[in-house]
Enzyme design. Structure first.
Site, PDB file in Angstrom:
ATOM      1  N   SER A  30      -5.569 -42.429  14.166  1.00  0.00           N
ATOM      2  CA  SER A  30      -4.120 -42.542  13.989  1.00  0.00           C
ATOM      3  C   SER A  30      -3.696 -42.525  12.526  1.00  0.00           C
ATOM      4  O   SER A  30      -2.672 -41.927  12.176  1.00  0.00           O
ATOM      5  CB  SER A  30      -3.613 -43.817  14.665  1.00  0.00           C
ATOM      6  OG  SER A  30      -4.241 -44.966  14.108  1.00  0.00           O
ATOM      7  N   ASP A  85     -10.206 -39.243   5.704  1.00  0.00           N
ATOM      8  CA  ASP A  85     -10.577 -39.819   6.994  1.00  0.00           C
ATOM      9  C   ASP A  85     -10.305 -41.311   6.974  1.00  0.00           C
ATOM     10  O   ASP A  85      -9.994 -41.885   5.931  1.00  0.00           O
ATOM     11  CB  ASP A  85     -12.064 -39.537   7.274  1.00  0.00           C
ATOM     12  CG  ASP A  85     -12.399 -39.505   8.758  1.00  0.00           C
ATOM     13  OD1 ASP A  85     -11.534 -39.895   9.576  1.00  0.00           O
ATOM     14  OD2 ASP A  85     -13.529 -39.104   9.099  1.00  0.00           O
ATOM     15  N   GLY A  86     -10.417 -41.946   8.114  1.00  0.00           N
ATOM     16  CA  GLY A  86     -10.234 -43.384   8.221  1.00  0.00           C
ATOM     17  C   GLY A  86     -11.575 -44.093   8.365  1.00  0.00           C
ATOM     18  O   GLY A  86     -12.642 -43.487   8.246  1.00  0.00           O
ATOM     19  N   GLY A 101     -13.401 -44.176  17.189  1.00  0.00           N
ATOM     20  CA  GLY A 101     -12.759 -43.128  17.966  1.00  0.00           C
ATOM     21  C   GLY A 101     -13.733 -42.163  18.606  1.00  0.00           C
ATOM     22  O   GLY A 101     -13.311 -41.210  19.279  1.00  0.00           O
ATOM     23  N   GLU A 107     -17.871 -36.468  12.005  1.00  0.00           N
ATOM     24  CA  GLU A 107     -17.338 -37.090  10.788  1.00  0.00           C
ATOM     25  C   GLU A 107     -18.401 -37.187   9.702  1.00  0.00           C
ATOM     26  O   GLU A 107     -18.128 -36.944   8.528  1.00  0.00           O
ATOM     27  CB  GLU A 107     -16.768 -38.469  11.111  1.00  0.00           C
ATOM     28  CG  GLU A 107     -15.450 -38.419  11.870  1.00  0.00           C
ATOM     29  CD  GLU A 107     -14.961 -39.784  12.322  1.00  0.00           C
ATOM     30  OE1 GLU A 107     -13.748 -39.911  12.573  1.00  0.00           O
ATOM     31  OE2 GLU A 107     -15.785 -40.713  12.446  1.00  0.00           O
TER      32      GLU A 107
END
Length: 231
Positions: A30, A85-86, A101, A107
């Site tokens: 998100s 990215d998170g 996620g 990733e």
């Protein structure tokens, strides 16, 4: 200001480092979605041009296509200029836990191919040590799921198979299962990283050690940047 607005600010701060003609790694989640939306806005306005993105998940690919962000792949390019990215947890040395996620494998591939990696999080994701707030997602072969569960439990971890909303085993974009392993506070994440890397049935894991170039943090006091040279 609510947390979503802070996340948006952090994401847009990261996008300030995006330049025309870059190959971008597009993260999943998100918070990262705000960055992708901002990149699309800048492309549409003409403030950015000739951007090509490599998405870290099918969900991110769908969003990027919807927003008309041109995409590429590793058949065409083998180096990424910048990835945004998170993360699920960030320690004081900028080591990360990712994979909440379910996109940890792609990733990490994208992160390792990137010249620079910017991680965007809210302040609740910061910890002194990894494992204080989050478990370690571990992507495993379906063939070996029970074997790897026992292997992780031998380290003292509490381990469970991730399920989807229907109560069935969660399947990653690459067709594998995820075991979520709670090791407690991880005193030596690099040692655990090595142990997990050596195990054949483990496809990849959510410890991202030494991969973040910068972490942009959204907090009640505003946006702050943490960089490797600070430590």
């Amino acid at each position: 200001m609510n947390i979503n607005e802070l996340k948006k600010q952090a994401a847009e701060k990261a996008v300030e480092q995006v330049e025309s003609d870059m190959v971008l790694g597009l993260g999943t989640g998100s918070t990262t979605n705000y960055a992708i939306e901002k990149i699309a806005e800048l492309l549409k306005s003409g403030n950015l041009s000739n951007i090509k993105g490599i998405p870290t998940s099918k969900a991110t690919e769908e969003l990027a296509r919807k927003l008309n962000i041109p995409l590429t792949n590793f058949d065409e390019v083998q180096e990424i200029d910048l990835t945004i990215d998170g993360a699920d947890e960030v320690d004081e040395n900028l080591n990360l836990i990712k994979g909440g996620g379910g996109a940890l494998l792609r990733e990490k591939v994208v992160a390792q191919a990137s010249k620079k990696k910017i991680i965007i999080v809210d302040e609740s994701k910061l910890s002194k040590n990894l494992g204080e707030k989050w478990h370690v997602p571990i992507e495993v072969l379906k063939f070996a799921v029970e074997l790897e569960k026992s292997y992780l439990e031998a380290f003292g971890a509490e381990v469970w198979l991730r399920k989807n909303k229907e109560g069935e085993p969660y399947v990653t974009d690459e067709g594998n299962f995820i075991l979520d392993a709670n090791f407690g506070v991880i005193e030596s994440p690099r040692d655990l990283d090595i142990k997990l890397d050596l195990r054949a049935g483990i496809v990849e894991h959510g410890l991202f050690i030494g991969l973040a170039s910068e972490v942009i943090v959204a907090s009640a006091d505003g946006i702050k940047s943490l960089k490797k040279e600070n430590f």
